[in-house]
Write an enzyme that holds these catalytic residues in place. Sequence first.
Site, PDB file in Angstrom:
ATOM      1  N   ASP A  70       0.829  -1.203   0.000  1.00  0.00           N
ATOM      2  CA  ASP A  70       0.000   0.000   0.000  1.00  0.00           C
ATOM      3  C   ASP A  70       0.863   1.252   0.000  1.00  0.00           C
ATOM      4  O   ASP A  70       1.579   1.522   0.966  1.00  0.00           O
ATOM      5  CB  ASP A  70      -0.893  -0.027   1.244  1.00  0.00           C
ATOM      6  CG  ASP A  70      -1.841   1.152   1.321  1.00  0.00           C
ATOM      7  OD1 ASP A  70      -1.994   1.852   0.303  1.00  0.00           O
ATOM      8  OD2 ASP A  70      -2.420   1.365   2.391  1.00  0.00           O
ATOM      9  N   GLY A  72      -0.472   4.134   0.041  1.00  0.00           N
ATOM     10  CA  GLY A  72      -1.279   5.148   0.712  1.00  0.00           C
ATOM     11  C   GLY A  72      -1.136   5.157   2.215  1.00  0.00           C
ATOM     12  O   GLY A  72      -1.775   5.957   2.890  1.00  0.00           O
ATOM     13  N   ASP A 266      -2.643   5.804  -5.415  1.00  0.00           N
ATOM     14  CA  ASP A 266      -2.647   4.807  -4.348  1.00  0.00           C
ATOM     15  C   ASP A 266      -2.787   3.384  -4.885  1.00  0.00           C
ATOM     16  O   ASP A 266      -3.869   2.966  -5.293  1.00  0.00           O
ATOM     17  CB  ASP A 266      -3.794   5.132  -3.392  1.00  0.00           C
ATOM     18  CG  ASP A 266      -3.784   4.276  -2.148  1.00  0.00           C
ATOM     19  OD1 ASP A 266      -2.932   3.381  -2.048  1.00  0.00           O
ATOM     20  OD2 ASP A 266      -4.629   4.508  -1.272  1.00  0.00           O
TER      21      ASP A 266
END
Length: 453
Positions: A70, A72, A266
Amino acid sequence: MDLVIMNFVFLLYLTSVVKCSIKLDFNKVSTPSKYTKRDALPMPLINDKILYTTELEIGSNKDKVSVSIDTGSYDLWVMSNDAVCYKVSEFQTEGAPQLPDIFNDIDQDYSCTFNGTYNSKSSKTFKNTSEDFSIGYVDGSAAQGVWGYDSVQFGQYGVTGLKIGIANRSSVSDGILGIGIANGYDNFPVLLQKQGLINKIAYSVYLNSSNSTTGTILFGAIDHAKYKGALSTVPVDSKSQLSVNVTNLKTKNGNVASGGHSILLDTGSTFSIFPDEWIDALGHSLNATYDEDESVYEIECDGYDEHFFGFSIGDSDFSVPIQDLKTEKDGQCYLAIMSNSVIGGGGILFGDDILRQIYLVYDLQDMTISVAPVVYTEDEDIEEILNPNEDQNEVPTSTSFTQSASSSGSQPSSTISGENMDKNTTSSSSGNCQTRSWIAILSALFLVYIHII
């Protein structure tokens, strides 16, 4: 899409070379998947989704755990060996919004320990911080446990002293390896550089086409074969998340929005998040019908070959086929973009459905992102990202931009409550490498898992 859940397994390899040829053989297996996110921007739970995960070995016992990759977020958290799994209705974040059914199934039955667990108590290298770990997501799912430090192995390489959240209660199916901007401590990408595994805190992302079973991430390097034209380098416009200024948003029939907008890029999100007016513009350009019950636009399942969603980042222009922005439920297709008014806040996000059209280079040291239109190919032309102290460009073959954008967003704050807390009960590689530098390049390959439910 209700019948298929796809889960990409992200297998890490570290080499001390620039030019490599690596062959990987994988087994195709079935796995349940249920995922949402996170703390950089509130996100929906998307039931039929693609997850990019890596298998890590944690602690002195090398417990195998698969976690979602990830950009983000920045934390690593995993399931404890004694984790208790719940449905979201049993263990949830208070105040979570009601999401459209096509994005959400909060009572799906699954095991949070399916992808592996970590036994911190038996690890000789574990260090307890005595800090409580707690995370809640906008779909209502949550996890709780403790923070600690331990070693993390990937392939034959690893880092030591990485901060890890260890969940002993969870209504989330997968842990997360956050590789975004560090906040308050040295996270995974920072430790890779500090412990000598890569030269610079930077990595490139190639998600491949929507129907492909493979993709790559390179830590400390760029694959020039995976994009066309020149990389366009733009500044990250946030101190906490990897967002950039995006302009020229349009469809075949006209503009979606004017000016520049700060948008998070993202890889941890399957679908994108737009303001209502952007979704309306896309829906109207397709002559779509708004479904009041689902709070989304109904579209045809095919016939949009000439339709696209376009935008620019720096000097690079991109075009996303509408077919990549749809989902299907019970034979009906929908425009699969979540409204930020539904989840609260004004944040805008490009997820994997859009990022598959972009070759991305995230530079967390210089706080820039370089982009170019992607080229889907198995060819490789890998070059290391150089040390900033060297008298050369850090991102090869790039142009730089400084732009301003309007930006709005929200940080989630969540409390967790529990009711009815009853307990629910290989790969191989080969290849040839030509050593050209001591700088290590961390590379990764993804394998698609397809699960019929």
